[in-house]
Enzyme design. Structure first.
Site: not given
Ligand code: GAR
Length: 191
Positions: A88, A105
């Site tokens: 957060l 997200h």
């Molecule tokens: C992504 O899918 C993003 O949407 C999610 O984390 C992943 C990171 O992937 N974020 C959340 O869930 C935020 N609440 P990455 O490290 O391959 O970019």
């Protein structure tokens, strides 16, 4: 002068990668810094590959000091991008960058957001609910998890033969496609 982007990420950083690629030869903006709470996160390696500096911080620094804010100010950061960053954002950081902190997200918020909702959990929830569609949300960050004004959503249909893996992949494709563009469009509106 080019706009300066700071990316916060905790994990693999595939979105960070797409953003770094997108702005590598941009005259509008550059990724100036990658920040992570996890020294082992692959995103740090990705930043190195682009010769972009990275900064590792711990919980205490993030929540109980002004160190990160000072660093972002010193580097004249214009926009803060959360790309798979799961902590957060504290009030003092929000106040220092009003409407300048955005998050991605992997669901159509307000569905399947909130504390602990990330990764497979989000996609499993969409499948279990029998949703006909699923997607991604890019939004401004506020003091709550996965809230704040929506900037962009993109969706796809969940087909009867879709699985956790396939909807995860479809969502990721949309994230990679839209996140850099949305950042670019926002930055174009800045003075
Ligand atoms: C992504 O899918 C993003 O949407 C999610 O984390 C992943 C990171 O992937 N974020 C959340 O869930 C935020 N609440 P990455 O490290 O391959 O970019």
């Amino acid at each position: 002068m080019k706009k300066r982007i700071a990316i916060f990420a905790s994990g693999s950083g595939s979105n960070a990668q797409k953003i770094m690629e997108h702005f590598k030869y941009s005259s509008l903006a550059e990724v100036a810094l990658v920040l992570s709470n996890n020294p082992d996160a692959y995103v740090v390696q990705r930043a190195d590959n682009f010769e972009i500096p990275s900064h590792i911080f711990d919980k205490r620094t993030f929540y109980e000091s002004e160190e990160i804010i000072d660093l972002l100010k010193r580097l004249e950061i214009d926009i803060v991008v959360l790309a798979g960053f799961l902590w957060l954002v504290p009030q003092n950081l929000l106040k220092s960058f009003p409407n300048k902190i955005i998050n991605i997200h992997p669901s159509l918020l307000p569905k399947y957001g909130g504390k602990g909702m990330y990764g497979d959990k989000v996609h499993k929830a969409a499948l279990q609910a029998g949703d006909q569609e699923h997607g991604i949300t890019i939004h401004f960050v506020n003091e709550n998890f996965d809230e704040g004004e929506v900037i962009h959503q993109a969706k796809f249909k969940i087909e009867s033969n879709d699985t956790l893996e396939t909807i995860k992949f479809k969502g990721q494709q949309l994230e990679h496609q839209y996140f850099p563009r949305v950042i670019e469009n926002l930055l174009k509106k800045y003075n």
